[in-house]
Design an enzyme around this catalytic site. Structure first.
Site, short mmCIF file in Angstrom:
data_model
loop_
_atom_site.label_atom_id
_atom_site.label_comp_id
_atom_site.label_asym_id
_atom_site.label_seq_id
_atom_site.Cartn_x
_atom_site.Cartn_y
_atom_site.Cartn_z
N ALA A 4 2.97 -3.75 5.71
CA ALA A 4 1.61 -4.29 5.60
C ALA A 4 1.44 -5.44 6.58
O ALA A 4 0.41 -5.57 7.25
CB ALA A 4 1.35 -4.75 4.18
N ASP A 50 1.15 -3.91 10.00
CA ASP A 50 -0.17 -3.32 10.20
C ASP A 50 -1.21 -4.42 10.41
O ASP A 50 -2.14 -4.27 11.19
CB ASP A 50 -0.57 -2.46 8.99
N SER A 66 1.69 8.11 17.83
CA SER A 66 1.56 7.43 16.56
C SER A 66 0.24 7.88 15.93
O SER A 66 -0.47 8.70 16.51
CB SER A 66 1.58 5.95 16.88
N LEU A 67 -0.10 7.32 14.78
CA LEU A 67 -1.37 7.69 14.13
C LEU A 67 -2.21 6.45 13.96
O LEU A 67 -1.67 5.37 13.69
CB LEU A 67 -1.10 8.29 12.75
N GLU A 119 -1.99 15.76 3.86
CA GLU A 119 -0.61 15.88 3.41
C GLU A 119 0.02 14.50 3.31
O GLU A 119 -0.47 13.55 3.95
CB GLU A 119 0.18 16.73 4.42
N LYS A 154 2.13 11.23 3.94
CA LYS A 154 2.74 10.61 5.11
C LYS A 154 4.14 10.18 4.67
O LYS A 154 4.30 9.27 3.86
CB LYS A 154 1.92 9.41 5.55
N LYS A 162 -5.68 15.80 9.18
CA LYS A 162 -5.73 16.36 10.53
C LYS A 162 -6.82 17.41 10.60
O LYS A 162 -7.00 18.19 9.63
CB LYS A 162 -4.38 17.05 10.87
N CYS A 205 0.57 -38.63 0.39
CA CYS A 205 1.54 -37.69 0.95
C CYS A 205 2.82 -37.72 0.11
O CYS A 205 3.38 -38.80 -0.09
CB CYS A 205 1.84 -38.07 2.40
S1 IVH Z 1 1.48 13.78 12.37
C1 IVH Z 1 0.60 12.49 17.04
N1 IVH Z 1 2.13 14.01 9.86
O1 IVH Z 1 3.89 8.92 10.96
C2 IVH Z 1 1.39 12.08 15.87
N2 IVH Z 1 3.06 12.22 11.08
O2 IVH Z 1 2.33 6.80 12.19
C3 IVH Z 1 1.32 13.17 14.84
N3 IVH Z 1 4.56 10.83 9.76
O3 IVH Z 1 5.31 9.10 14.13
C4 IVH Z 1 2.06 12.77 13.63
N4 IVH Z 1 4.42 11.94 7.89
O4 IVH Z 1 6.72 9.82 12.17
C5 IVH Z 1 2.29 13.30 10.97
N5 IVH Z 1 2.64 14.36 7.64
C6 IVH Z 1 2.79 13.67 8.75
C7 IVH Z 1 3.62 12.55 8.80
C8 IVH Z 1 3.71 11.84 9.98
C9 IVH Z 1 4.97 10.92 8.50
C10 IVH Z 1 4.95 9.78 10.70
C11 IVH Z 1 5.41 10.26 12.03
C12 IVH Z 1 4.58 9.57 13.04
C13 IVH Z 1 4.05 8.43 12.24
C14 IVH Z 1 2.74 7.96 12.80
#
Ligand code: IVH
Length: 736
Positions: free
Chosen positions: A76, A79, A124-125, A158, A160, A332, A461
């Site tokens: 957190a 982020d 990354s996401l 799905e 993470k 996605k 103080c």
């Molecule tokens: S899709 C273009 N699906 O999260 C990147 N990532 O923050 C597409 N991760 O590096 C990633 N679960 O290591 C995807 N169901 C999931 C995931 C997932 C964990 C991780 C992955 C990625 C990171 C991004």
């Protein structure tokens, strides 16, 4: 964090460490007010400073997390740092740094592993935290694709998985290699280790000639606990959480160790392919399942934001029973042709979103309130808590912000928390997210002990007894003791030796505290540091007799101090720790005055003339100017500064040659490769000629210098009507 940082952390510095000095080190930074200022309220100079600090902090966190599998801050917090960085960059696009964390994914592969270049980058996401952001994600995609609100648009949702990503390359159905994400371009070759994971097939029947499967390596809770229990018995390394254990196990130079570690793998995507797997994300996952991979059973198809949020809540409710860590839900776009059209931003796909679970909360008892005194005298209340585990971190102190916050009101006197005050003995809610410091979010007054008294904030103080006053409009009460206050003294010394100030090797926070408390060899003010290193035999003997210092370390310390007897003016100014004078301001002052004697003459001359000259400098406001004048007008401060300066050679700063400079006052951007000077040199030349150098092109850019291979910045500059010149013209411009 991008790889799904786990909340469980090793106990962090300052969370419960026994205080052993005049000012207790809780890891909280009472004077760091700018860090929490709303982005809309910060100045350009503050933004530049903060972006630099954020880039450094994020780089450190990335290395700890990806490089050493030992994160030092929570997900957190990470982020929050990234979010703050993005927010500042959005408001000040011109200040975006060349090493901006928003352009990076992970860290470069570690030494010891072979390197594998990914044929398609591993990205990354982008993150979302609020339900509203899911609908925004859908609208953004529709806008991009030109779809109206009625056109059906489906998404997969799905879990993470909180592990680390892995790319598996199969050629002719055979596993050829496996690579970690690394920096997204190049990963570590962990093929031998991946072969030991039961969920990873060695051969695939009926697969495309080339298939790269991507997914997450993780460790189940039960396996993690058993691994740690075994390690504890045998004196081996224990891990703070399953993600670290998974990463540490996969990134082993000895595959036999990996074999003994129970790792698992969920496939969620793919990289390079010789033939498409399917037409939709869902069908592609099903195809991967048919090929022998495990896909997550909680993957669903959703027909829009409402269904996505329903599934998010469903997964959140099941989270505790899954037996492995997840930190959110990934959405996605299902249609792969649409994914293709949507494409990627610099480090994230437009077609996916990670919806993170909220930060962890916990209730505990407030056992006491300590008042910390910071470098500039700010009195900060710190909650001493009955230790409580908040998302894997043992928290024993947290910030209470200021006296208004304890009393249940905001800075305008409006009630917060429904006006409920916080008292010692109360049950309080601890919250870890969004900040580097845990916070007290709420209080349960139904559990309040009958004898609990409203908290009285001290008006003197606690460290030096001087009156602590609150200026009108300031939410902070400050000690007026200045340099007679030991807390302010020691905090200033810590600042003085810090990285961006004098950066004295071997003299960090711990050593400063020890020297400060030492009667034999005291360091009470910066000048004492240079007195200490006079190399006289007495000091050397005293130092050698002190615990922990030997012949070599003492000599090294003296040498390190000696190398700082010559110091650039801007570092000297920043090191003084004068309120409001940050690194950037110190640079501005150094460039304006050029020499310490000129600055000194101004600050010790008539105050109104000094104020006029200082506020004339672009980037220096009246508050900072007054703070500087006050510091030099205060006899004790002035004496300490003069005593310090007497030890030093303060180097002049080259003043911008604005006279005759064609670029004075302009904002420049460099792009592409310069062949006859480095980027750093070009930047320094531009700044020396009075120009500002920005990282990205915006409407505020006056001139773009486009070297070889210039790309999108040049296109953008042209679109904005910004003047673009090549390297030759640049050299001519600076007369090189
Ligand atoms: S899709 C273009 N699906 O999260 C990147 N990532 O923050 C597409 N991760 O590096 C990633 N679960 O290591 C995807 N169901 C999931 C995931 C997932 C964990 C991780 C992955 C990625 C990171 C991004």
């Amino acid at each position: 964090m991008s790889e799904g940082r786990q909340n469980g952390q090793p106990q962090r510095k300052g969370n419960g460490a026994a205080p052993d000095s005049a000012t207790k080190d809780t890891g909280l930074r009472p004077d760091d007010e700018a860090a929490s200022a709303p982005v809309a309220a910060i100045s350009e100079a503050e933004a530049r400073d903060e972006l630099a600090r954020l880039a450094a902090a994020i780089a450190v966190a990335d290395t700890a997390y990806h490089g050493h599998d030992a994160p030092e801050i929570s997900d957190a917090e990470y982020d929050a740092l990234k979010g703050r960085n993005a927010e500042i960059e959005a408001r000040f696009p011109a200040l975006k740094r060349a090493d901006s964390p928003s352009e990076r994914v992970g860290v470069a592969p570690a030494e010891g592993f072979g390197k594998i270049r990914h044929t398609r980058r591993m990205l990354s996401l982008s993150n979302a935290f609020e339900p509203g952001e899911v609908a925004e994600f859908d609208s953004r995609i529709r806008r991009y694709l030109g779809l109206d609100a009625d056109t059906p648009l489906r998404y997969t949702a799905e879990p993470k998985i909180d592990g680390l990503s892995l790319s598996l390359r199969y050629e002719g159905g055979k596993l050829i290699h496996a690579a970690t994400r690394g920096d997204g371009e190049t990963g570590e070759d962990v093929t031998a280790n991946a072969r030991t994971i039961a969920d990873i097939p060695q051969t695939l029947p009926d697969a495309p000639a080339l298939l790269e499967v991507r997914g997450e390596v993780y460790m189940r809770h039960a396996d993690f606990q058993a691994l740690n229990a075994r390690a504890a018995e045998t004196g081996g390394r224990t891990f703070a959480n399953p993600r670290n254990a998974a990463a540490g196990s996969l990134r082993q130079l000895d595959p036999e160790i990996t074999r003994r570690r129970p790792l698992a793998f969920f496939a969620y995507g793919w990289g390079a392919l010789s033939a498409p797997l399917a037409e939709t994300q869902m069908q592609a996952l099903e195809r991967l399942a048919t090929l022998g991979f495990t896909i997550n059973p909680l993957t669903r198809l959703c027909d829009g934001p409402d269904a996505m949020l329903d599934h998010y809540r469903d997964i959140e409710a099941k989270r505790a029973d899954l037996g492995y860590d997840i930190d959110g839900v990934v959405y996605k776009v299902d249609d792969l042709a649409l994914q293709e059209r949507l494409g990627f931003r610099s480090t994230t796909p437009r077609w996916a979103l990670a919806h993170k679970f909220p930060a962890e909360l916990a209730w505990t008892v407030l056992e006491g309130i300590d008042i910390q005194v910071g470098r500039t005298g700010a009195l900060s209340p710190v909650a001493r808590l009955r230790p409580v585990n908040v998302g894997g971190v043992l928290v024993s102190n947290a910030t209470l912000h200021n006296e208004d916050y304890i009393a249940g009101r905001d800075s305008r006197g409006e009630p917060i928390r429904g006006g409920r005050d916080i008292r010692i003995g109360d049950r309080v809610q601890v919250y870890r997210a969004g900040d580097v410091i845990p916070k007290i979010a709420d209080v349960d007054i139904s559990a309040r002990p009958a004898d609990a008294q409203p908290y009285t904030f001290p008006e003197t103080c606690p460290e030096c007894g001087s009156p602590a006053v609150r200026e009108p409009g300031d939410s902070v009460r400050r000690c007026t003791g200045g340099l007679i206050c030991p807390a302010q003294q020691v905090e200033r010394l810590k600042h003085f030796v810090s990285r961006a100030a004098f950066d004295i090797e071997g003299l960090g926070t711990k050593q400063i505290e020890a020297f400060f408390a030492d009667d034999q060899l005291p360091i009470r003010q910066p000048a004492d540091i240079f007195d200490l290193a006079k190399r006289d035999a007495v000091n050397l003997t005293k130092l050698k007799n002190r615990m922990g210092w030997g012949e070599t370390s003492a000599a090294n310390l003296f040498r390190a101090i000696d190398t700082r007897r010559t110091i650039p003016l801007h570092r000297f100014l920043f090191a003084l720790g004068i309120r409001h004078v940050g690194e950037n301001a110190a640079q501005l002052l150094a460039r304006h005055f050029g020499s310490y004697s000129a600055l000194h003459a101004c600050l010790t001359g008539p105050a109104d003339a000094a104020l006029a000259e200082l506020t004339d400098i672009n980037g220096i406001g009246p508050v900072m100017a007054q703070s500087l004048i006050d510091a030099f007008a205060n006899p004790a401060e002035r004496e300490a500064i003069d005593a310090l300066a007497a030890h030093l050679t303060i180097q002049d700063t080259e003043r911008p040659q604005t006279e005759g400079s064609a670029i004075a006052g302009q904002t420049l951007v460099f792009t592409g490769t310069l062949t006859r000077m480095t980027r750093a040199e070009a930047k320094a030349r531009a700044e020396a000629m009075g120009a500002k150098v920005a990282g990205s092109v915006s409407a505020k850019t006056d001139l773009l210098v486009a070297g070889e291979g210039a790309g999108s910045k040049a296109t953008k500059a042209e679109a904005l009507g910004v003047k673009v010149i090549d390297e030759d013209a640049w050299l001519a411009l600076i007369g090189a």
